[in-house]
Scaffold this active site. Structure first.
Site, PDB file in Angstrom:
ATOM      1  N   HIS A   1       0.876  -1.274  -0.018  1.00  0.00           N
ATOM      2  CA  HIS A   1       0.097   0.105  -0.143  1.00  0.00           C
ATOM      3  C   HIS A   1       0.851   1.264   0.039  1.00  0.00           C
ATOM      4  CE1 HIS A   1      -3.469  -2.358   2.061  1.00  0.00           C
ATOM      5  NE2 HIS A   1      -3.769  -2.149   0.913  1.00  0.00           N
TER       6      HIS A   1
ATOM      7  N   CYS B   1      -2.577   0.570   9.816  1.00  0.00           N
ATOM      8  CA  CYS B   1      -3.822  -0.412   9.329  1.00  0.00           C
ATOM      9  C   CYS B   1      -4.624  -0.679  10.409  1.00  0.00           C
ATOM     10  CB  CYS B   1      -3.215  -1.735   8.732  1.00  0.00           C
ATOM     11  SG  CYS B   1      -1.690  -1.539   7.883  1.00  0.00           S
TER      12      CYS B   1
HETATM   13  C1  CIR Z   1      -4.069  -7.635   3.128  1.00  0.00           C
HETATM   14  O1  CIR Z   1      -3.132  -8.173   2.423  1.00  0.00           O
HETATM   15  O2  CIR Z   1      -4.933  -7.010   2.969  1.00  0.00           O
HETATM   16  C2  CIR Z   1      -3.648  -7.678   4.775  1.00  0.00           C
HETATM   17  N1  CIR Z   1      -3.223  -9.024   5.027  1.00  0.00           N
HETATM   18  C3  CIR Z   1      -2.868  -6.656   5.252  1.00  0.00           C
HETATM   19  C4  CIR Z   1      -3.386  -5.336   5.147  1.00  0.00           C
HETATM   20  C5  CIR Z   1      -2.721  -4.264   5.730  1.00  0.00           C
HETATM   21  N2  CIR Z   1      -3.170  -3.088   5.692  1.00  0.00           N
HETATM   22  C6  CIR Z   1      -2.532  -1.922   5.451  1.00  0.00           C
HETATM   23  O3  CIR Z   1      -1.388  -1.749   5.150  1.00  0.00           O
HETATM   24  N3  CIR Z   1      -3.543  -0.656   5.389  1.00  0.00           N
END
Ligand code: CIR
Length: 253
Positions: free
Chosen positions: A160, A247
């Protein structure tokens, strides 16, 4: 009053989405303990914490940041790029509707909140594998009436935009120059991660400090040397799921 919305660790977190990391065993009990320390850090920085209940069948549901982005005027309820994450959206939208009018990202647009970096009236949207141009365009349409400028922002080598760059003071961002170009953030001071700590760019500005992951001591020193109050938390289990400190909450200031 400042609020932070969080959601409990899911017992199915082991089945999380992974893009740039190999799967490692996640200890969900330890993840929950670490999550409590994270919540305590937010409370120490002046936030009242709204806890959403566990979603046992939604492995990534601790990562509430990705399903909504809150502005003073409006909350954007996203449509995550990973289909497995779309069932996470409604419960967070319902919680936010008590505080803001909610605007939704509609198909075929996709947008992950982790790709949205808000710096004053500038909103940077990562062109990632999760957020598509249609999602960014819908965000632009929702925010332009309020005077925000939305900037599509290329990134490379990470999940991200906020894996690559985060705001750490009203005037400064912290970034990894291998993942995003600093020249995109006009008018901001640019702090960089220590080269030995390439994953250290995800910091959460909250109140008068920054919540920052343990494991990046050199970059933490750079932040402290810049006069930043750094509150360090161990989010080791969350990092195995490719998450970080931004997150795990949605801040409503
Ligand atoms: C994903 O791949 O969507 C989750 N395992 C990790 C999301 C992390 N979120 C973020 O960096 N905003």
């Amino acid at each position: 009053m400042s609020l932070a919305v969080v959601r409990a660790v899911s017992r199915s977190m082991q089945r999380c989405e992974l893009t740039h990391r190999d799967r490692a065993r996640i200890d969900t009990e330890l993840a929950s303990k670490q999550h409590e320390s994270y919540i305590a850090a937010l409370e120490s920085l002046g936030y009242d914490v709204v806890r959403l209940p566990e979603e046992p069948d939604l492995p990534d549901s601790i990562f509430v940041e990705d399903v909504a982005v809150v502005f003073p005027e409006v909350a954007i309820s996203t449509r995550p790029g990973a289909p497995s994450r779309r069932p996470e959206v409604e419960s967070v939208a319902a919680a936010l509707s008590e505080h803001r009018p909610v605007v939704r990202i509609e198909p075929p647009g996709t947008l992950d909140g982790g790709d949205v970096l808000v710096v004053g009236r500038d909103v940077y949207v990562g062109s990632s594998s999760r957020s598509n141009p249609g999602g960014a365009e819908q965000l632009r349409n929702a925010l332009e009436p309020y005077g925000y400028a939305v900037h599509a922002t290329p990134l490379r080598g990470c999940l991200h935009l906020k894996s690559a760059v985060t705001q750490v003071t009203p005037a400064a961002v912290l970034l990894n120059p291998d993942h995003v170009d600093g020249g995109r953030f006009r008018g901001m001071d640019i702090l960089t991660v220590d080269p030995a700590e390439p994953d250290g760019a995800n910091a959460l500005m909250a109140g008068d400090g920054v919540v920052y992951p343990a494991g990046f001591p050199r970059t933490a020193s750079r932040l402290a040397d810049h006069g930043i109050r750094v509150v360090t938390v161990d989010v080791g289990e969350v990092r195995k799921a490719e998450g970080g400190v931004t997150c795990c909450s949605i801040l409503i200031d």
